[in-house]
Design a protein around this motif. Structure first.
Motif, PDB file in Angstrom:
ATOM      1  N   SER A 121      -6.821   7.335 -22.078  1.00 44.91           N
ATOM      2  CA  SER A 121      -6.721   8.613 -22.787  1.00 44.91           C
ATOM      3  C   SER A 121      -6.763   8.381 -24.293  1.00 44.91           C
ATOM      4  N   ASP A 149      -9.456   9.508 -18.536  1.00 43.03           N
ATOM      5  CA  ASP A 149      -8.631  10.730 -18.429  1.00 43.03           C
ATOM      6  C   ASP A 149      -9.528  11.960 -18.598  1.00 43.03           C
ATOM      7  N   GLU A 155      -3.060  14.575 -22.911  1.00 42.42           N
ATOM      8  CA  GLU A 155      -2.952  15.368 -24.141  1.00 42.42           C
ATOM      9  C   GLU A 155      -1.481  15.597 -24.497  1.00 42.42           C
ATOM     10  N   ILE A 200      -0.615   6.503 -19.033  1.00 42.59           N
ATOM     11  CA  ILE A 200      -1.418   7.215 -20.039  1.00 42.59           C
ATOM     12  C   ILE A 200      -1.697   6.186 -21.130  1.00 42.59           C
TER      13      ILE A 200
END
Length: 206
Positions: A121, A149, A155, A200
């Protein structure tokens, strides 16, 4: 005045005394108005003085104030205090999920067979594969899936973060240790997914 021109009848005042002068003379009777006007004059003067004193002491103020009634300014103040004040604005609610830095759990108690997903990400291309290799090298034997991602799950995160499902804190701690992450957070979304841990990835591993 001669006796023939004297208009009053003789009385004891006309008795002659030695020397020939009369004892007294008659005066015309006084009218009632001539006796009453001095008292009326005094009453009018006293009334004028009293009125002037009251006017001076009151200083020309509002008659309502002179009589002890509420003044206009006092009424305005009372109205202002009685009116409801503007209600303050509501403070901004905190986010539903506030990420907490730090890693809790015991890596030694990790479930090495747990399925793990690694999402790139924002890290350089190929970083998800590199992180998956580092996790496997730490002894994990379960399925490790490196992916981009594409759904934007990462986010809102600014650093590499390990998300884990319920009762998976020990496994997340071992994954974080393997890739050098310093943040691990329990996530309801991960609990409902097929994975025990989701990484992430924001920066390259190593």
């Amino acid at each position: 005045m001669t006796k023939s021109g004297y208009p009053y009848p003789p009385d004891e005042f006309d008795v002659a005394v030695p020397g020939g002068a009369p004892v007294g003379v008659h005066r015309a009777p006084r009218s009632g108005w001539s006796s009453a006007w001095p008292f009326l004059l005094v009453a009018v003067v006293c009334a004028a003085v009293a009125w002037g004193g009251i006017t001076l002491l009151s200083g020309g103020d509002d008659p309502a104030e002179a009589q002890g009634g509420p003044s206009a300014s006092a009424s305005a103040s009372a109205s202002a205090s009685a009116s409801p004040s503007a209600s303050p604005k509501a403070s901004k609610s905190p986010p539903a999920e506030e990420p907490a830095s730090g890693v809790t759990g015991d890596p030694a108690a990790a479930d090495l067979t747990a399925p793990i997903q690694v999402l790139n990400s924002g890290a350089p291309t190929g970083s998800a594969g590199t992180a998956a290799e580092a996790i496997a090298s730490a002894g994990f034997t379960g399925t490790i899936t490196p992916e981009d991602d594409t759904e934007g799950l990462g986010e809102g995160y600014t650093e590499t973060t390990v998300l884990y499902g319920a009762d998976r804190a020990d496994t997340a701690a071992a994954v974080a240790e393997a890739i050098g992450a310093t943040s691990a957070i329990e996530s309801a979304d991960v609990t409902a997914s097929e994975f025990a841990v989701v990484v992430i990835l924001k920066t390259a591993v190593g």
